[in-house]
Design an enzyme around this catalytic site. Structure first.
Site, PDB file in Angstrom:
ATOM      1  CG  PHE A   1      -2.950   4.288   0.031  1.00 49.89           C
ATOM      2  CD1 PHE A   1      -2.746   4.319   1.402  1.00 49.89           C
ATOM      3  CD2 PHE A   1      -4.141   3.726  -0.436  1.00 49.89           C
ATOM      4  CE1 PHE A   1      -3.702   3.814   2.283  1.00 49.89           C
ATOM      5  CE2 PHE A   1      -5.096   3.215   0.439  1.00 49.89           C
ATOM      6  CZ  PHE A   1      -4.871   3.265   1.802  1.00 49.89           C
TER       7      PHE A   1
ATOM      8  CG  ASP B   1      -3.750   0.002  -6.652  1.00 47.03           C
ATOM      9  OD1 ASP B   1      -4.929   0.178  -7.011  1.00 47.03           O
ATOM     10  OD2 ASP B   1      -3.405  -0.035  -5.448  1.00 47.03           O
TER      11      ASP B   1
ATOM     12  CE  LYS C   1     -10.651   3.622  -2.513  1.00 42.47           C
ATOM     13  NZ  LYS C   1      -9.213   3.628  -2.547  1.00 42.47           N
TER      14      LYS C   1
HETATM   15  C1  LIG Z   1      -8.367   2.783  -1.725  1.00 45.31           C
HETATM   16  C2  LIG Z   1      -7.189   2.168  -2.382  1.00 45.31           C
HETATM   17  C3  LIG Z   1      -6.764   0.861  -2.079  1.00 45.31           C
HETATM   18  C4  LIG Z   1      -7.382   0.036  -0.972  1.00 45.31           C
HETATM   19  O1  LIG Z   1      -8.725  -0.181  -1.106  1.00 45.31           O
HETATM   20  P1  LIG Z   1      -9.595  -0.642   0.185  1.00 45.31           P
HETATM   21  O2  LIG Z   1     -10.927  -1.003  -0.393  1.00 45.31           O
HETATM   22  O3  LIG Z   1      -9.648   0.542   1.098  1.00 45.31           O
HETATM   23  O4  LIG Z   1      -8.888  -1.783   0.794  1.00 45.31           O
HETATM   24  C5  LIG Z   1      -5.711   0.348  -2.794  1.00 45.31           C
HETATM   25  N1  LIG Z   1      -5.093   1.063  -3.747  1.00 45.31           N
HETATM   26  C6  LIG Z   1      -5.464   2.323  -4.058  1.00 45.31           C
HETATM   27  C7  LIG Z   1      -4.742   3.052  -5.136  1.00 45.31           C
HETATM   28  C8  LIG Z   1      -6.506   2.932  -3.371  1.00 45.31           C
HETATM   29  O5  LIG Z   1      -6.849   4.195  -3.648  1.00 45.31           O
END
Ligand SMILES: *Cc1c(COP(=O)(O)O)cnc(C)c1O
Length: 406
Positions: free
Chosen positions: A145, A230, A259
């Site tokens: 994700f 990520d 985040k």
């Molecule tokens: C939440 C998330 C994203 C995307 O972040 P947004 O601010 O919602 O675009 C990307 N990678 C990971 C691992 C995430 O948990």
């Protein structure tokens, strides 16, 4: 400021009528938050065990971040990058100092940070590695994700995220998560990067085998492939370290954060890299109107500061161990597995238990908000300021619900 609250059914009906139905939230309408707690419009209090998918690691409405936000909002909010502002340089310095990054690219949402990294690493592939034009390949993991933009869902393996949104961009190769040999096999002379989450959050808190991060680090080094971690969800204290990569003593070439970079006040994300990767970007080749704005930089500086100064990262490790041990002690027929690292924890339920949703509904009625991921997994990821008493209380409520129904 607030008009008198309407009954919750009212808000829910209006959302249903006027909003796109791209979410299926729990039917709780929140109006206020403080630390680990949130309150609904009827005055009921809940322990937030989702923390906005780890965007509010510092707790709701952290007073110091709030103070910074209000102070900066009165001074200067947005200049665009056409001009300079006096918050960007200190933001760079403090992020570099904390994370060891050599180059930083500020963006807004997590997905934008991912997209930005994909662009930069492709350019690096053509201009530094010498990949023939248009041939760059990026390897990603199954069940990843990384966000919701077109570029990103194009390399998702979740049919729900992809269905009828194509055509998608080429240049991505999917391998199984947690299998370093599969990475070795998939690398070609045109591979520019391996993009992966150190722990797959949305997939259900999937922790790779011990040694995986070190192995992929070595394989990427060996083949001149950029390792992009990520850490938008795992980073900034969630797993009990600043970054999850620290559990195996590795350093990514590119780290993505978002985040909790703003403590939930504002969308702030960033690409953190070595000199080489972000070094390929030249004026005009990439940008964002809001990226690096003074309000975002000021908020992020304080969000990082309180994370460190208030001991939230160590607290995440201690409280995470405590929480996980208590959940492991629940037993009963419904639970297949309890797993986690720090305060990123999941309970996986037997398929016959009837799905996680009814447990999250039952927990809501007992004052705990959490979210199912996929059908049979419940994730627990409270703000990192949670105390031992709060952990103990949450675990006993979870035991009553998950040990109770089945
Ligand atoms: C939440 C998330 C994203 C995307 O972040 P947004 O601010 O919602 O675009 C990307 N990678 C990971 C691992 C995430 O948990």
């Amino acid at each position: 400021m607030n008009s008198s609250p309407r009954p919750p059914e009212d808000y829910i009906a209006v959302e249903y009528e006027l909003g796109a139905h791209n979410y299926k939230p729990l039917d709780v309408v929140l109006t206020r938050g403080e630390g680990v707690w949130v309150w609904d419009v009827e005055g009921n209090r809940y322990l937030d065990c989702l923390a906005a998918y780890s965007a509010v690691n510092q707790g709701h409405c952290h007073p110091k971040i709030l103070e910074t936000m209000m102070h900066q909002a009165k001074r200067l909010t947005l200049t665009s990058r056409a001009f300079r502002n006096d918050q960007l340089a200190p933001f760079y310095e403090e992020v570099a100092e904390l994370t060891g990054a050599h180059k930083i690219l500020p963006m807004n949402s997590g997905a934008e940070a991912v997209e930005s990294a994909v662009k930069a690493v492709r350019k690096w592939g053509y201009e530094v590695k010498g990949v023939p034009p248009g041939q760059a390949e990026i390897i990603v993991a199954a069940n990843n994700f990384h966000g919701r933009t077109l570029g990103i869902v194009g390399f998702s393996t979740d049919p729900v995220a992809r269905h009828n949104f194509g055509p998608f961009a080429p240049g991505f190769v999917v391998i199984p998560f947690g299998d370093s040999e599969a990475l070795r096999q998939a690398i070609t002379p045109n591979t520019v990067a391996f993009l992966v989450e150190p722990i797959q959050g949305e997939a259900g808190v999937i922790i790779p085998p011990d040694g995986y991060l070190r192995e992929i680090r070595d394989i990427c080094h060996e083949h001149g492939v950029t390792l992009i971690l990520d850490e938008i969800q795992t980073g900034l204290g969630r797993t009990g370290k600043l970054f999850a990569e620290e559990y195996e003593d590795v350093e990514a070439d590119v780290t993505l954060v978002g985040k909790a970079l703003s403590g939930g006040f504002y969308p702030v994300s960033a690409v953190l890299s070595n000199q080489e990767i972000l070094g390929v970007l030249r004026p005009g080749e990439h940008g964002s109107t809001f990226g690096g704005n003074p309000l975002a930089c000021a908020v992020a500086r304080t969000a990082l500061k309180v994370l460190v100064e208030e001991g939230m990262i160590d607290n995440a490790r201690e409280m995470g161990d405590r929480f996980q041990a208590l959940l492991e002690g629940i037993g009963g027929d419904a639970i297949v597995d309890v797993r986690g690292r720090g305060l990123m924890i999941a309970i996986e339920l037997h398929a016959e238990a009837g799905g996680a949703r009814r447990y999250t509904e039952a927990l809501k009625d007992r004052g705990i908000l959490c979210k199912e991921t996929h059908t049979n997994t419940i994730r627990f990821a409270p703000p990192l300021v949670i105390t031992a008493d709060q952990v103990d209380w949450a675990a006993s409520e979870i035991a009553a619900v998950v040990g109770g129904i089945s």
